[in-house]
Design a protein around this motif. Structure first.
Motif, mmCIF file in Angstrom:
data_model
loop_
_atom_site.group_PDB
_atom_site.id
_atom_site.type_symbol
_atom_site.label_atom_id
_atom_site.label_comp_id
_atom_site.label_asym_id
_atom_site.label_seq_id
_atom_site.Cartn_x
_atom_site.Cartn_y
_atom_site.Cartn_z
ATOM 1 N N MET A 1 0.935 -0.947 0.101
ATOM 2 C CA MET A 1 0.027 -0.100 -0.002
ATOM 3 C C MET A 1 0.937 1.140 0.084
ATOM 4 S SD MET A 1 -2.940 1.094 2.792
ATOM 5 C CE MET A 1 -3.739 -0.305 2.493
ATOM 6 N N GLN A 5 -2.569 6.089 0.033
ATOM 7 C CA GLN A 5 -3.782 5.099 0.601
ATOM 8 C C GLN A 5 -3.493 4.767 2.061
ATOM 9 O OE1 GLN A 5 -6.218 3.556 -0.971
ATOM 10 N NE2 GLN A 5 -5.519 4.827 -2.564
ATOM 11 N N TYR A 9 -6.536 5.619 4.418
ATOM 12 C CA TYR A 9 -7.145 4.471 5.545
ATOM 13 C C TYR A 9 -7.064 5.216 6.811
ATOM 14 C CZ TYR A 9 -8.134 0.680 2.240
ATOM 15 O OH TYR A 9 -8.487 0.115 1.063
ATOM 16 N N THR A 61 -6.572 -7.173 6.022
ATOM 17 C CA THR A 61 -5.780 -7.142 4.944
ATOM 18 C C THR A 61 -5.772 -8.943 4.842
ATOM 19 O OG1 THR A 61 -4.207 -6.459 3.530
ATOM 20 C CG2 THR A 61 -3.768 -7.161 5.928
ATOM 21 N N ARG A 70 -6.106 -8.002 -0.688
ATOM 22 C CA ARG A 70 -7.308 -7.137 -0.453
ATOM 23 C C ARG A 70 -7.444 -6.406 0.747
ATOM 24 N NH1 ARG A 70 -12.908 -6.937 0.686
ATOM 25 N NH2 ARG A 70 -14.025 -6.415 -1.049
ATOM 26 N N SER A 72 -9.429 -3.791 3.415
ATOM 27 C CA SER A 72 -10.788 -3.260 3.644
ATOM 28 C C SER A 72 -11.220 -2.687 4.961
ATOM 29 C CB SER A 72 -11.696 -4.202 2.986
ATOM 30 O OG SER A 72 -11.951 -5.196 3.736
ATOM 31 N N ARG A 96 -9.377 -1.794 -1.238
ATOM 32 C CA ARG A 96 -8.287 -1.697 -2.027
ATOM 33 C C ARG A 96 -7.884 -3.107 -2.491
ATOM 34 N NH1 ARG A 96 -4.115 1.583 -4.069
ATOM 35 N NH2 ARG A 96 -2.091 0.484 -4.391
ATOM 36 N N ARG A 97 -8.120 -3.611 -3.813
ATOM 37 C CA ARG A 97 -7.686 -4.852 -4.028
ATOM 38 C C ARG A 97 -6.518 -4.884 -5.085
ATOM 39 N NH1 ARG A 97 -10.796 -6.490 -8.841
ATOM 40 N NH2 ARG A 97 -9.830 -8.563 -8.491
ATOM 41 N N THR A 98 -5.911 -5.802 -5.390
ATOM 42 C CA THR A 98 -4.779 -5.809 -6.283
ATOM 43 C C THR A 98 -5.141 -7.488 -6.866
ATOM 44 O OG1 THR A 98 -3.433 -4.672 -4.924
ATOM 45 C CG2 THR A 98 -2.175 -5.819 -6.754
ATOM 46 N N HIS A 104 -4.511 -2.328 -9.475
ATOM 47 C CA HIS A 104 -5.197 -1.989 -8.263
ATOM 48 C C HIS A 104 -6.364 -1.376 -8.741
ATOM 49 C CE1 HIS A 104 -1.222 -2.421 -6.395
ATOM 50 N NE2 HIS A 104 -0.748 -1.552 -7.095
ATOM 51 N N TYR A 105 -7.596 -1.582 -7.700
ATOM 52 C CA TYR A 105 -8.653 -1.059 -7.721
ATOM 53 C C TYR A 105 -9.315 -0.565 -6.345
ATOM 54 C CZ TYR A 105 -8.824 -4.144 -11.958
ATOM 55 O OH TYR A 105 -8.511 -4.699 -13.221
ATOM 56 N N GLU A 106 -9.856 0.600 -6.542
ATOM 57 C CA GLU A 106 -10.296 0.933 -5.052
ATOM 58 C C GLU A 106 -11.698 1.359 -5.143
ATOM 59 O OE1 GLU A 106 -7.601 4.445 -4.543
ATOM 60 O OE2 GLU A 106 -5.824 3.408 -4.884
#
Length: 263
Positions: A1, A5, A9, A61, A70, A72, A96-98, A104-106
């Motif tokens: 991360m 990010q 968080y 995580t 991932r 959250s 946030r997932r990889t 990466h997707y947020e």
């Protein structure tokens, strides 16, 4: 991360913890006790305190499974409308997932609304429960499934000595599936918690998921909880995947707090 990010968080968590600390300081001595559902997959049949708004907030995580990584912030609000009926509203405040291509997707997660019914028995400390719910696809397709789900879950809970057992068995009608997959996804979980003293407790849980024509998944979770006060309970622990398609491992922490009495 990355740093950006981490700041995002941390800011969300700090803001939520500030609200929790402020509200929890009010009328602590006369408050009833919180009723944590997190972090186990299995829910207890017990409802939260009647008329009190209760909130759960966590951080987790995970490595492996459907994503490379991932992270959250799961959130759950609970309110008992009567001694035997309540509602739950859950979401992930940030995700946030990889994927395995390192993309990466947020965003934020899907929203789940559940109606819960407790079925009391003649045996003290033993109850049954039923949960029926609907998952709204509020997350982006890159985070959630993009389709609604229907949820049904049965619960058996029992106290014994200084320990507590929760067994869950349920099914979810999935909105998003591949052509060859089953529409129903079955889930099970069995969690045992034990009080070491008035402040500390430990828990362990086995849980799994089965869907026709897809590999079954299972995991083991263990951790500890700390009763900071009647209204605040902290938790933390680890999860280890037991099947090849399960996540490799995850770490988590969180808090359950009674925010205030509504009536």
């Amino acid at each position: 991360m990355n740093i950006r990010q981490s700041i995002k968080y941390s800011s969300i968590l700090s803001f939520c913890m500030l609200i929790i600390s402020s509200l929890a300081a009010q009328a602590e001595d006369s408050a009833p006790t919180a009723t944590p559902y997190r972090p186990t997959v299995s829910n207890p049949a017990t409802l939260s305190e009647l008329g009190w708004l209760e909130m759960e907030l966590g951080w987790q995580t995970a490595k492996g499974g459907g994503d490379k990584w991932r992270t959250s912030l799961p959130f759950l609000a609970k309110l008992a409308l009567t001694e035997d009926w309540g509602i739950l509203l859950g979401n992930e405040l940030a995700v946030r997932r990889t994927d395995f291509d390192d993309t990466h997707y947020e965003g934020y997660g899907d929203t789940t609304l559940i109606v819960k019914h407790r079925i009391a028995t003649a045996t003290k400390g033993t109850d049954f429960g039923v949960e029926a719910g609907y998952k709204l696809p509020t997350a982006k397709d890159t985070i959630g499934s993009g389709k609604p789900d229907f949820i049904l879950n049965g619960i058996y809970s029992s106290d014994f000595s200084d320990s507590h057992l929760d067994f869950n068995l349920g099914a979810t009608r999935l909105g998003a599936i591949d052509d060859s997959d089953g529409r129903l996804q079955y889930n099970w979980g069995a969690a045992v918690s034990h009080n070491l003293n008035e402040k500390w407790g430990v828990f362990g849980e086995l849980s799994g998921v089965y869907q026709h024509n897809t590999p079954a998944q299972s995991q083991f979770m263990t951790g500890a909880s700390y009763n900071y006060s009647n209204r605040i309970v902290f938790d933390g622990g680890v999860t280890v995947g037991l099947a090849t398609t399960s996540q490799d491992w995850s770490i988590f922490s969180g808090v359950t707090v009674l925010l205030g009495k509504l009536w």
